[in-house]
Design a protein around this motif. Structure first.
Motif, PDB file in Angstrom:
ATOM      1  N   SER A   1     -34.851 -35.917  29.225  1.00  0.00           N
ATOM      2  CA  SER A   1     -33.667 -35.990  30.079  1.00  0.00           C
ATOM      3  C   SER A   1     -32.729 -34.807  29.836  1.00  0.00           C
ATOM      4  CB  SER A   1     -32.928 -37.317  29.863  1.00  0.00           C
ATOM      5  OG  SER A   1     -32.501 -37.464  28.514  1.00  0.00           O
TER       6      SER A   1
ATOM      7  N   ASP B   1     -34.226 -31.874  31.593  1.00  0.00           N
ATOM      8  CA  ASP B   1     -34.071 -32.081  33.031  1.00  0.00           C
ATOM      9  C   ASP B   1     -32.713 -31.599  33.528  1.00  0.00           C
ATOM     10  OD1 ASP B   1     -34.175 -32.928  35.644  1.00  0.00           O
ATOM     11  OD2 ASP B   1     -34.231 -35.062  35.183  1.00  0.00           O
ATOM     12  N   ILE B   2     -31.635 -31.977  32.814  1.00  0.00           N
ATOM     13  CA  ILE B   2     -30.300 -31.673  33.352  1.00  0.00           C
ATOM     14  C   ILE B   2     -29.714 -30.351  32.863  1.00  0.00           C
ATOM     15  CG2 ILE B   2     -29.788 -34.143  33.588  1.00  0.00           C
ATOM     16  CD1 ILE B   2     -27.740 -33.727  31.283  1.00  0.00           C
ATOM     17  N   LEU B   3     -30.211 -29.816  31.729  1.00  0.00           N
ATOM     18  CA  LEU B   3     -29.571 -28.641  31.146  1.00  0.00           C
ATOM     19  C   LEU B   3     -30.353 -27.340  31.336  1.00  0.00           C
ATOM     20  CD1 LEU B   3     -28.213 -30.114  27.780  1.00  0.00           C
ATOM     21  CD2 LEU B   3     -26.974 -29.716  29.915  1.00  0.00           C
TER      22      LEU B   3
ATOM     23  N   GLU C   1     -22.393 -32.921  24.554  1.00  0.00           N
ATOM     24  CA  GLU C   1     -21.364 -33.491  25.430  1.00  0.00           C
ATOM     25  C   GLU C   1     -20.487 -32.383  26.016  1.00  0.00           C
ATOM     26  OE1 GLU C   1     -20.494 -37.930  23.545  1.00  0.00           O
ATOM     27  OE2 GLU C   1     -19.525 -36.170  22.663  1.00  0.00           O
TER      28      GLU C   1
ATOM     29  N   CYS D   1     -22.392 -30.517  28.712  1.00  0.00           N
ATOM     30  CA  CYS D   1     -22.487 -31.322  29.945  1.00  0.00           C
ATOM     31  C   CYS D   1     -21.181 -31.276  30.726  1.00  0.00           C
ATOM     32  CB  CYS D   1     -22.853 -32.767  29.602  1.00  0.00           C
ATOM     33  SG  CYS D   1     -24.573 -32.996  29.081  1.00  0.00           S
TER      34      CYS D   1
ATOM     35  N   GLN E   1     -20.928 -28.056  32.534  1.00  0.00           N
ATOM     36  CA  GLN E   1     -21.843 -27.967  33.673  1.00  0.00           C
ATOM     37  C   GLN E   1     -21.548 -29.013  34.744  1.00  0.00           C
ATOM     38  OE1 GLN E   1     -25.972 -27.705  32.665  1.00  0.00           O
ATOM     39  NE2 GLN E   1     -25.703 -25.992  31.269  1.00  0.00           N
ATOM     40  N   GLY E   2     -20.533 -29.830  34.517  1.00  0.00           N
ATOM     41  CA  GLY E   2     -20.150 -30.824  35.516  1.00  0.00           C
ATOM     42  C   GLY E   2     -21.127 -31.968  35.656  1.00  0.00           C
ATOM     43  N   THR E   3     -21.781 -32.323  34.557  1.00  0.00           N
ATOM     44  CA  THR E   3     -22.729 -33.426  34.586  1.00  0.00           C
ATOM     45  C   THR E   3     -22.435 -34.383  33.441  1.00  0.00           C
ATOM     46  OG1 THR E   3     -25.080 -33.981  34.697  1.00  0.00           O
ATOM     47  CG2 THR E   3     -24.444 -32.272  33.136  1.00  0.00           C
ATOM     48  N   ASN E   4     -23.150 -35.486  33.397  1.00  0.00           N
ATOM     49  CA  ASN E   4     -22.955 -36.480  32.344  1.00  0.00           C
ATOM     50  C   ASN E   4     -24.066 -36.396  31.310  1.00  0.00           C
ATOM     51  OD1 ASN E   4     -20.647 -37.701  33.601  1.00  0.00           O
ATOM     52  ND2 ASN E   4     -22.014 -38.795  34.995  1.00  0.00           N
TER      53      ASN E   4
ATOM     54  N   PRO F   1     -27.057 -37.549  29.359  1.00  0.00           N
ATOM     55  CA  PRO F   1     -28.063 -38.524  29.792  1.00  0.00           C
ATOM     56  C   PRO F   1     -27.984 -39.835  29.016  1.00  0.00           C
ATOM     57  CG  PRO F   1     -29.067 -36.368  29.457  1.00  0.00           C
ATOM     58  CD  PRO F   1     -27.670 -36.280  28.915  1.00  0.00           C
TER      59      PRO F   1
END
Length: 218
Positions: free
Chosen positions: A95, A98-100, A197, A200, A203-206, A208
């Motif tokens: 995860s 996936d997001i980073l 944290e 995230c 990058q404007g995301t949460n 995981p």
């Protein structure tokens, strides 16, 4: 356009009643997304998170989603399917990738680090291997840790803190005015969590869900 590489299937979601959109972390091209036709109803070579194999991605244009041919070698899940803590670490790593990690950017060393970490899952060394993997991930994201000397005065003694801004060690003396802002060494999963944290947020995301759960595993 055609891309071919070894890879790890790190995520999938249904597309209609038969197809799936998957993300594969490849050795040569980083994270690549694409469709596997009839993946939901496949009885042979069914795509599953944790599989390692050979991926062939094809699209008419580079900007299209593209389609995968996915030839599975083995599934990482086989040896840890009955070990929930190991599964949590695997899902956390996938995860975060996936997001980073931006798509279609080469991360060969991170790919090798990920493979090495996955092979330790289910062993006594999995926690340390996962921690080292997160440290490596932070390095690839621009947060390489330097704990060799104090970033303020250069001393190599009494290094008990790390700066969240520079990822460098801070000695006791230099740390005094900033104790409420520094992280206490040694580096552990709580410290890497705080770095992740912050990234995230930038990058404007949460963070995981699976990474949030890791702190409850050990």
């Amino acid at each position: 356009m055609k891309l071919e590489s070894d890879g790890i299937l790190i995520g999938l979601r249904p597309l209609g009643e038969r197809d799936v959109i998957v993300k594969i972390f490849t050795c040569d091209y980083g994270v690549v997304s694409g469709v596997i036709r009839a993946g939901l109803v496949a009885t042979h070579n069914k795509p599953l998170v944790g599989q390692f194999g050979q991926a062939i991605w094809v699209a008419r244009l580079d900007t299209q989603l593209g389609a995968f041919h996915w030839d599975v070698n083995y599934n990482m899940l086989v040896k840890i399917i009955d070990k929930p803590d190991s599964l949590m670490l695997m899902n956390s790593a996938f995860s975060l990738i996936d997001i980073l990690i931006p798509e279609r950017e080469e991360y060969k060393q991170l790919y090798a680090d990920t493979m090495n970490m996955l092979h330790t899952l289910g062993t006594e060394n999995e926690k340390n291997a996962y921690l080292n993997w997160e440290i490596a991930l932070l390095s690839h994201l621009g947060y390489a840790m330097d704990l060799s000397h104090c970033s303020g005065c250069g001393t190599t003694d009494n290094l008990h803190y790390i700066s969240p801004r520079t990822s460098r060690a801070v000695c006791d003396k230099c740390a005094q005015p900033y104790l409420d802002k520094l992280y206490k060494l040694p580096v552990d999963l709580n410290i890497t969590l705080r770095f992740l944290e912050n990234i995230c947020v930038q990058q404007g995301t949460n963070l995981p869900y699976f990474r949030r759960c890791v702190k409850n595993v050990f």
